[in-house]
Design an enzyme around this catalytic site. Structure first.
Site: not given
Ligand code: BGC
Length: 373
Positions: A126, A200, A338
């Site tokens: 991220h 998210h 997402e």
């Molecule tokens: C991911 C997860 C991660 C999460 C964090 C998701 O987009 O796929 O693996 O733990 O985001 O909030």
């Protein structure tokens, strides 16, 4: 004379009805270091309202009526701005520069290798240590009218978190009278780079996270998904969902197969934490997912232009996070959907490209449309 008066009344009333969606600015307090965080609430005449805050251009709440008209929040999040920094769960945030993982925090462009912070085991997740979710975005415009809108932007310096090029990222949130919330992400860059911006949000349609989401019915318009390795990096395979716990082509309860440990992918993901390849043509705003809570009657349809959608069932939530209304969040308390390019696309030349060149405009659009049944 009489009809002129009626006509004048209609002008006023009709104008009110047609201009029922409003954008209202406010404060969302301050971070521990004193930085002020602003909010914008978009509300319509159909009972829906959403709050966006400048920290991370985050969707902080989504209030939607259930089948009885009860208005409740269908997203997880925090009441205080600082919690979004202290307890990183990415609740409702705008993720960037690269949503999801880049293997070993490395990728190459035009023969040059770039190194990113590894903040998730061996990988970058991220956007790295301080991604777009932890930056304060600027409100560029907001408007009321037939739709209520707000546009926010963030300028990321060349080299920030290891990514090349100065990037200007924008997101416009639009709420209309049909209870459709649309998000349009955009970006431009000064040098060739990679980008994957998305939101998210953690959805729980029961309202105020009253129950877990195991009984929510999910449909995913995907014939195939991308299996992962033990660190949740795609192996490169595009596997048919048929005959696996990943087959959501027909509405299926989230919990129906989530504990099926015969499937290695369920083991590796601790449940669902996988990118599904959305059927149809990327670039077209097409239905990617439908989520339904039979108890509250709330239904959410996700339309997306992206080639993929990450389906994540909050597997890393362990009850140590206390969210809105002093609610403790646990594994399986929410669904994330997402839309974006595939995880680790910069290291998979045969995946849809995440590359952005100067002169091009990146676009990723999605709609979260609510109704009741
Ligand atoms: C991911 C997860 C991660 C999460 C964090 C998701 O987009 O796929 O693996 O733990 O985001 O909030």
């Amino acid at each position: 004379m009489k009809s002129a008066i009626l006509g004048a009344a209609c002008l006023v009333l009709c104008a009110t009805a047609a201009n029922a969606a409003t954008a209202t600015g406010g404060s969302f307090g301050a971070l521990a270091d004193g930085t002020k965080i602003d909010s914008v609430t978009l509300a319509n005449g159909a009972g829906m309202s959403v709050r966006i805050i400048t920290l991370g251009a985050t969707l902080q709440s989504v209030i939607v009526p259930d089948k009885q008209g009860r208005k409740e929040d269908v997203t997880l999040g925090y009441d205080k701005a600082q919690d979004y920094l202290t307890r990183p769960n990415y609740f409702g945030v705008s993720v960037g520069r690269y949503a999801n993982r880049i293997a070993k925090g490395k990728f190459s462009l035009d023969g040059k290798t770039y190194t990113l912070a590894t903040n998730d085991g061996p990988n970058s997740l991220h956007g790295g240590a301080k991604g777009f979710d932890k930056r304060v975005w600027k409100i560029d415009a907001m408007s009321s009218g037939a739709d209520a809108k707000v546009t926010l932007s963030y300028v990321s310096a060349d080299g920030e978190e290891g990514f090349p090029g100065q990037m200007r990222a924008t997101v416009t949130y639009t709420l209309n009278e049909k209870n459709e919330l649309r998000l349009d992400y955009g970006a431009t860059t000064s040098k060739p780079t990679v980008v994957n911006l998305t939101n998210h949000a953690y959805f729980n349609l029961s309202g105020n996270a009253a129950r877990d989401v195991m009984g929510h019915l999910v449909t995913l318009k995907a014939e195939r998904f991308t299996p992962v390795d033990a660190t949740l990096i795609p192996t490169g395979e595009r596997r048919p969902v048929a005959g696996t716990p990943f087959d959501f082509r027909k509405a299926t309860p989230v919990g129906a197969r989530i504990r099926d440990a015969r499937d290695t992918q369920i083991r590796l993901g601790r449940g669902y934490d996988h990118n599904f390849i959305v059927d149809g043509k990327a670039g077209d705003l097409r239905t990617a997912a439908i989520v339904e809570d039979p108890v509250s009657g709330r239904v959410m349809e996700v339309r997306a232009t992206a080639p993929g959608i990450q389906f994540y069932t909050g597997n890393f939530m362990d009850g140590t996070f206390f969210g809105k209304n002093q609610r403790s969040y646990r594994q399986g308390d929410a669904i994330c959907l997402e839309p974006g390019v595939f995880p680790d696309a910069p290291n998979h030349p045969d995946f849809p490209s995440a590359r952005l060149n100067p002169g091009q405009t990146y676009v990723n659009s999605m709609v979260f449309a609510f109704r009741t049944k």
